[in-house]
Scaffold this active site. Structure first.
Site, PDB file in Angstrom:
ATOM      1  CG  HIS A 138      -5.790  -6.200  -8.478  1.00  0.00           C
ATOM      2  ND1 HIS A 138      -6.747  -5.036  -8.756  1.00  0.00           N
ATOM      3  CD2 HIS A 138      -4.883  -5.420  -7.017  1.00  0.00           C
ATOM      4  CE1 HIS A 138      -6.693  -3.980  -7.415  1.00  0.00           C
ATOM      5  NE2 HIS A 138      -5.670  -4.062  -6.418  1.00  0.00           N
ATOM      6  CD  GLU A 173      -2.963  -1.083  -0.258  1.00  0.00           C
ATOM      7  OE1 GLU A 173      -2.952  -0.368  -0.527  1.00  0.00           O
ATOM      8  OE2 GLU A 173      -3.334  -2.413  -0.474  1.00  0.00           O
TER       9      GLU A 173
END
Length: 526
Positions: free
Chosen positions: A428, A341
């Site tokens: 992703h 992140e």
């Protein structure tokens, strides 16, 4: 939320409450794909919150400083006292909180800081002071011998304010923790007024990484999860909310969490630990001082939403946010997830790769690559380094990881190799090509075991690739990201960027450059 549907598109997360609207990116990057509207790429506006940022913050600070003299007068401060603005925060309702440091006859007043609270219309609602004592000393000339490195200060943190000398001794504590001992001495009598260790190290019982050391800050009679050794990173508990910052995580005895999802502090422990290890990795591997390279920390928010099975980075608040997972018992705060992140912030501060198409895949892969590198560099015996993404959080419910770098397609959706349709995948899944490249460049093709995990990485053309080691591979990727990639870089551009980076680092005739080419060939980027 199952990560095996490659028709989904990543969407920005819910808007967060505004304190100040800042003209930054409004996208939010998530750790796993999120359900969209039948495959369309969409992003809801994310409104930033927290202290002012960028030009707005600069303007607010300048405005407050220009009014500092009149503020000091309105607060009844003495003629030798001045206020120095340290921060300005504006709430959603327009209330402004201005934090000041104080000086006396040009000397810093330790313990003299204060915060004014002003209503939207400009009326002073109140003031919070560190001390209620009036600041005044008979002389600012020490009567004792001063060390060359000593700093003259006014000590107002306890008792009657006095002229004092502050010295700082640096070193290493017995357990290897850095030491920075501050000593405050009365400049008239020579009496030691205060001596304290500026490096506050707490103990955290994490859910995924075992017992870990935390850098915390003493506050009042307890401690807060603020890491002043790493840019002031703070960890907040959203209390299942979806906006604002919630509550700064605090503790009475500097021992945090119990290692289970039943304890609210445990998720904060993992988040704070992940933030610290990411900061340390950036510093040691790249000489980078924080995510944006400006010495300032992002912050973390845990316990987002109700059973929220994801984690995300948001550029607009420059923060990481973690859900608690299924049943609110398995927060998505594992070490590689935290590194993932925060690395979105690194990407936005460097190449700023667009979050769609092939550039979006490269954006996601960058976070996987750096999150994996953080995990390896942390050398944690409970969460050893591997090329599996999110293996600790059991997001699939069957013990399998979220993604595999050695053979990405094992997750049921990611691409092992490039073809012309890769850019149409969810970011992703299109990230698989770059993840596979990084694994091949680091470890090479074929069967091998790393830290007890078995891998068997194939290549598109059946070729054999010899790895150069993860440390060199990540240096090449970082240099390519920070110096050669742009917002629109695609896979062909990534090959060119990494080849330039390898040439810069290791030479035009190097084995490393040859390996870069072989690894890209292995994933069909030619």
């Amino acid at each position: 939320m199952t990560p095996h549907m490659n028709t989904r598109r990543a969407a920005a997360l819910a808007a967060v409450a505004a304190m100040v609207v800042v003209g930054l990116q409004t996208g939010a990057a998530t750790a796993v794909p999120t359900k969209g509207d039948g495959g369309s790429s969409s992003a809801r506006s994310v409104v930033p919150f927290g202290a002012n940022a960028g030009a707005k913050r600069t303007a607010a600070l300048m405005s407050a400083q220009s009014d500092a003299a009149s503020t000091a007068s309105s607060l009844g401060l003495g003629g030798k006292e001045k206020l120095i603005v340290r921060d300005v925060i504006k709430d959603a309702d327009g209330t402004v909180h201005t934090r000041y440091e104080r000086t006396y006859d040009g000397l810093p007043v330790l313990g003299g800081d204060l915060v004014t609270h002003t209503a939207p219309g400009g009326k002073l609602k109140g003031v919070t002071k560190a001390t209620k004592a009036r600041i005044s000393v008979a002389s600012t000339t020490p009567k004792i011998k001063t060390a060359a490195a000593a700093r003259k200060v006014i000590w107002a943190s306890s008792g009657k304010p006095v002229l004092a000398l502050e010295t700082v001794k640096t070193g290493v504590q017995k357990d290897g923790t850095p030491s920075r001992v501050h000593t405050i001495t009365d400049a008239t009598t020579g009496k030691v007024l205060r001596s304290y260790e500026a490096i506050e190290t707490g103990v955290g019982h994490s859910q995924y990484s075992g017992d870990v050391d935390l850098s915390t800050t003493e506050s009042g009679s307890g401690f807060e999860l603020t890491d002043n050794d790493r840019g002031g990173h703070k960890t907040y508990d959203l209390n299942q909310g979806e906006s604002g910052t919630g509550d700064l995580v605090t503790d009475d005895d500097d021992t945090w969490g119990d290692g289970t999802g039943d304890d609210r502090q445990t998720a904060a422990v993992d988040a704070a630990y992940g933030a610290a290890k990411t900061w340390d990795f950036y510093k040691s591997a790249f000489g980078r001082d924080g995510i944006a390279g400006d010495g300032k920390a992002a912050y973390s928010r845990v316990h987002y939403g109700d059973a929220y099975v994801n984690a995300f980075w948001d550029d607009s608040c420059f923060c990481m946010t973690y859900g608690d997972g299924t049943g609110n018992k398995s927060a998505l705060t594992a070490l590689d997830v935290a590194g993932h992140e925060m690395s979105h912030g690194l990407t936005s501060s460097t190449a700023n790769l667009d979050y769609y198409g092939e550039s979006g895949g490269l954006n996601e892969a960058t976070s996987d690559i750096l999150g994996t590198s953080v995990e390896f560099a942390s050398d944690n015996s409970t969460d050893v380094g591997d090329y599996l993404i999110g293996e600790k959080i059991d997001i699939n419910g069957d013990g399998t990881p979220l993604r595999y770098m050695d053979e990405p397609s094992k997750d049921g959706g990611s691409a092992d190799y490039w073809d012309s349709s890769v850019g149409d995948l969810d970011v992703h899944y299109s990230s698989g090509v770059a993840n596979h490249f990084f694994y091949l460049l680091s470890e090479g093709s074929g069967a091998k075991t790393v830290n007890g995990v078995d891998y068997d990485s194939p290549t598109a053309d059946g070729s054999s690739v010899t790895g150069i080691g993860r440390d060199k591979a990540v240096q090449i990727w970082y240099k390519a990201l920070s110096e050669y990639m742009t917002s629109s870089t695609d896979y062909a551009g990534a090959r060119e960027a990494t080849e330039k980076a390898a040439t810069d680092l290791y030479g035009a005739d190097s084995a490393e450059l040859t390996a870069v080419g072989a690894a890209w060939d292995g994933v069909n980027v030619k």
